[in-house]
Design a protein around this motif. Sequence first.
Motif, short mmCIF file in Angstrom:
data_model
loop_
_atom_site.label_atom_id
_atom_site.label_comp_id
_atom_site.label_asym_id
_atom_site.label_seq_id
_atom_site.Cartn_x
_atom_site.Cartn_y
_atom_site.Cartn_z
N ARG A 1 10.50 3.98 17.30
CA ARG A 1 10.74 3.72 15.88
C ARG A 1 10.86 2.22 15.63
NH1 ARG A 1 14.79 7.02 15.35
NH2 ARG A 1 13.58 8.79 14.63
N ARG B 1 7.36 0.80 15.79
CA ARG B 1 6.59 1.14 14.57
C ARG B 1 7.00 0.23 13.42
NH1 ARG B 1 4.02 6.11 13.43
NH2 ARG B 1 4.85 6.05 11.32
N ILE C 1 -1.23 10.76 -0.58
CA ILE C 1 -0.57 10.11 -1.73
C ILE C 1 -0.66 11.04 -2.94
CG2 ILE C 1 -0.67 8.16 -3.33
CD1 ILE C 1 -1.87 6.55 -0.98
N GLU D 1 10.25 15.68 6.38
CA GLU D 1 10.87 16.48 7.47
C GLU D 1 10.89 17.96 7.10
OE1 GLU D 1 14.05 13.69 9.88
OE2 GLU D 1 14.74 14.84 8.16
N THR E 1 11.52 10.64 3.46
CA THR E 1 11.60 11.13 4.84
C THR E 1 12.14 12.56 4.86
OG1 THR E 1 11.97 8.92 5.72
CG2 THR E 1 12.69 10.76 7.10
N ARG F 1 12.96 5.59 0.29
CA ARG F 1 12.38 5.88 1.61
C ARG F 1 13.07 7.06 2.30
NH1 ARG F 1 11.04 1.45 6.36
NH2 ARG F 1 11.12 2.84 8.15
N TRP G 1 2.87 9.75 13.99
CA TRP G 1 4.04 9.02 14.50
C TRP G 1 3.67 8.33 15.80
CZ3 TRP G 1 7.53 7.72 18.13
CH2 TRP G 1 8.74 7.15 17.70
N LEU H 1 -3.71 8.45 5.85
CA LEU H 1 -2.49 8.80 5.12
C LEU H 1 -2.65 8.65 3.61
CD1 LEU H 1 0.31 7.32 7.44
CD2 LEU H 1 -0.20 9.72 7.01
N MET I 1 0.84 -1.20 0.00
CA MET I 1 0.00 0.00 0.00
C MET I 1 0.88 1.25 0.00
SD MET I 1 -2.92 -0.98 2.75
CE MET I 1 -3.64 0.65 2.73
N LYS I 2 0.44 2.22 -0.78
CA LYS I 2 1.23 3.45 -0.86
C LYS I 2 1.22 4.22 0.46
CE LYS I 2 0.76 4.00 -5.83
NZ LYS I 2 0.26 4.82 -6.93
N SER I 3 0.12 4.14 1.17
CA SER I 3 0.07 4.87 2.45
C SER I 3 1.10 4.31 3.42
CB SER I 3 -1.33 4.81 3.05
OG SER I 3 -1.71 3.48 3.31
N GLU I 4 1.42 3.01 3.29
CA GLU I 4 2.43 2.42 4.17
C GLU I 4 3.82 2.98 3.86
OE1 GLU I 4 2.12 -1.83 4.19
OE2 GLU I 4 -0.02 -1.75 4.63
N LYS I 5 4.04 3.38 2.61
CA LYS I 5 5.33 4.00 2.28
C LYS I 5 5.45 5.34 3.00
CE LYS I 5 6.01 1.86 -2.23
NZ LYS I 5 6.17 2.08 -3.68
N ILE I 6 4.35 6.05 3.05
CA ILE I 6 4.37 7.33 3.78
C ILE I 6 4.56 7.05 5.27
CG2 ILE I 6 3.01 9.36 4.39
CD1 ILE I 6 1.77 9.21 1.60
N TYR I 7 3.87 6.03 5.75
CA TYR I 7 4.03 5.64 7.16
C TYR I 7 5.50 5.32 7.45
CZ TYR I 7 3.72 2.64 11.30
OH TYR I 7 3.91 2.08 12.53
N ASP I 8 6.12 4.53 6.58
CA ASP I 8 7.53 4.17 6.79
C ASP I 8 8.42 5.40 6.81
OD1 ASP I 8 7.02 1.48 6.96
OD2 ASP I 8 7.38 1.09 4.84
N ALA I 9 8.14 6.32 5.89
CA ALA I 9 8.98 7.53 5.82
C ALA I 9 8.79 8.38 7.07
CB ALA I 9 8.63 8.34 4.57
N ILE I 10 7.56 8.45 7.55
CA ILE I 10 7.30 9.21 8.78
C ILE I 10 8.02 8.57 9.96
CG2 ILE I 10 5.50 9.87 10.43
CD1 ILE I 10 3.61 10.19 8.00
N THR I 11 8.09 7.24 9.95
CA THR I 11 8.78 6.51 11.02
C THR I 11 10.20 7.01 11.22
OG1 THR I 11 7.47 4.53 10.61
CG2 THR I 11 9.53 4.21 11.80
N ASP I 12 10.85 7.39 10.12
CA ASP I 12 12.28 7.73 10.17
C ASP I 12 12.55 9.21 10.40
OD1 ASP I 12 12.77 5.09 9.74
OD2 ASP I 12 13.08 5.29 7.58
N ILE I 13 11.54 10.01 10.64
CA ILE I 13 11.82 11.43 10.86
C ILE I 13 12.71 11.60 12.09
CG2 ILE I 13 9.72 12.27 9.74
CD1 ILE I 13 8.48 12.62 12.51
#
Lengths: 490, 185
Positions: free
Chosen positions: B72, B75, B105, B125, B121, B117, B144, B101, A1-13
């Motif tokens: 993290r 998650r 998109i 940010e 990010t 990825r 988050w 979310l 799912m594309k929303s999970e890619k955004i979720y993953d990217a948010i995870t790494d902020i």
Amino acid sequence: MKSEKIYDAITDISDEIIDSAAEFKFVKAANRHIKRYVALAACLCIVIAGTIGLGSINMGSSTSDSAAPSAPSAPPPTAPDSGSAADSPGGTGSSMGRPLLNTAPVLPMTAVGDASALEIERLIEVDISAVEDTGVPLSDNYIVTNFSDSDVTVEFAYPYASNIEEDGFLSVTVNGDAVSTDLHMGKYTGYFTGVAPDDSGTWNLGEIKTIEEYEAVLGSGEYMRDALSKKKWPELDVVVYEIYDAEAAQQGQSDCLAIDFDIDPEKTTVMTYDINGYSRSENHVRYDFFLRPWDDTDSHYIIVAGEDIDEMVLQGYENGACKEGEEIDVTYKVERREMDISEFIAMVFESEVARKAALERFWENGVFGMLTADRYDDGRLDDLLWDSQYVQRIMYRTFTVDIPAGESINIAANYIHNLGWGFMEDSMDVSEYYLRFSTGLGSSLNILSHTLSVKAGEGVVYYEGGLMPDPSGRAELDPDTEDQRLIFKF
Amino acid sequence: MEDTAIIELYWLRDENAVGETDKKYGAFCRKIASNILDLHEDCEECVSDTWWKAWDTMPPQRPQSLKAYLGRITRNLSISRLRQNRAQKRDAGATSMLSELEDCIPSGGGVEQEIERGELTRIIENWLMSLKAEDRALFVRRYWYGDAVSDLAFRLGVKPSQLAKRMYNLRLNLKETLEREGVVL
């Protein structure tokens, strides 16, 4: 799912962004000390359309840009912060390692007047297989027998812990038929605390946890008498300035609108609702709020008690700093109305019970209250009004029933009761849920027995330190012991 | 116990590190996991796995923020578990947050290559830092930490419906930013 890619990217902020979000204070606590002054005012209403750029509004009734239409009660009970006191064993020796989410005990029904002719057996039915969010359906049943030689009419009161916003009460039935009940709202059961252990301030809210604290609130019967009494609050004339349809000519990230005016703090008390910022220099005050172009119903309020504001200046800025040289053009509308404070509260809350709760909070702990809490002394009504809806109270549902001589009736109170949650000391991984039961707290009824009947799905395991239902799901409660607990995991 | 002391326990290979971590951050990590996963036992396993992952990675890691580091890990483990569960059709999970979310998109259609990825990010940010502090905190707390909209609305003193609208506009704002940056997912 594309929303999970955004979720993953948010995870790494970055850690900085994550930590600063956790520490961000959504409420700007301005520490004002404006003395109280109650105003007298006639009915007058002014609607003023905002202008591009700097706007100045003269609040004298005849010089406006455009004319237009139109004793506080006792403080809440106080109790020491018990910390982990709710962990302590109660009744049957049931205990929790570290409760993380507390729950109030299931309280027994009581009577408003004399009920000495009655003998009662109690059956508490709880369906933990139907858990939803953190609540479970519960039916508190009473077989009430009139052993006297004459018919009796009894007004019962069923108590349960809840708050205004999330009242999970469903119904009261008598012999299977739903009966109408009157809702009576008890006061906040908690107390105010400081920001540190040795701080006597009243900035934070503390909830009661231990059975001793519940006993202190409910034991004397005064709490219920107060809840069932009719209350009349004082009147307070206020001038309400509603600022709405505020919009920047060119939208930026942090646009805000500042409202400047002078007051004599000896004669004027200012309260606000949905205003973000505040600053004061001697008699000059500035409020500001961020523009929210996405919310076209958004209104912001300046509420004035005492001497009215002479002149109000509204000016848009690029951000909340409201610095000279960063002015922007903003359009807005302002409506001025005179009313009682209760009418303003009615503009915020639709339901009558919500308004009552808010008014009670206002007169008990607000800027005009008997005991003004530090939490509310800046006049920011957002905190006070929303606290009034979310703090725990004991609610009472009253209803009157005729019971013929020698006969029995079945009364059932049905509602959703919150589960407590924590985990055992000897386990790092296993979460435990729990329910607490009171057998006599605040009740004048002669309840002879208390039986718990649990409906549980497969895989539910009971903690042996608490109540242990038999294979049919039943467990007897000790009538002389308070705070007996059913502890289980799914 | 202070975070630095807990991290020191990990570096000393002292098994009390796990217990102290659970005591301080157990509830925090459980909440993050439960915001993603519906099944209670999955949440517990993710939290347990978080402790093992922390044990495996410290040393050499010495995180600047232990809370963010653990969160993290939880998650990442939770979303991995969710993907497994979906493949096995045993848990819908995280429907609310992930469906929200979807508003972010960007509409693609070009021939651009999918973004990495790390690069995504960085763009998020930068976008977060362009927001006013309150909006930034709201977005991070919701997406988050997984805080419920109703909880955040309470903190702000607004109705949940008002905040939901505000969050929606923030998501659209992010979507516009991603489109402006030519992001393809």
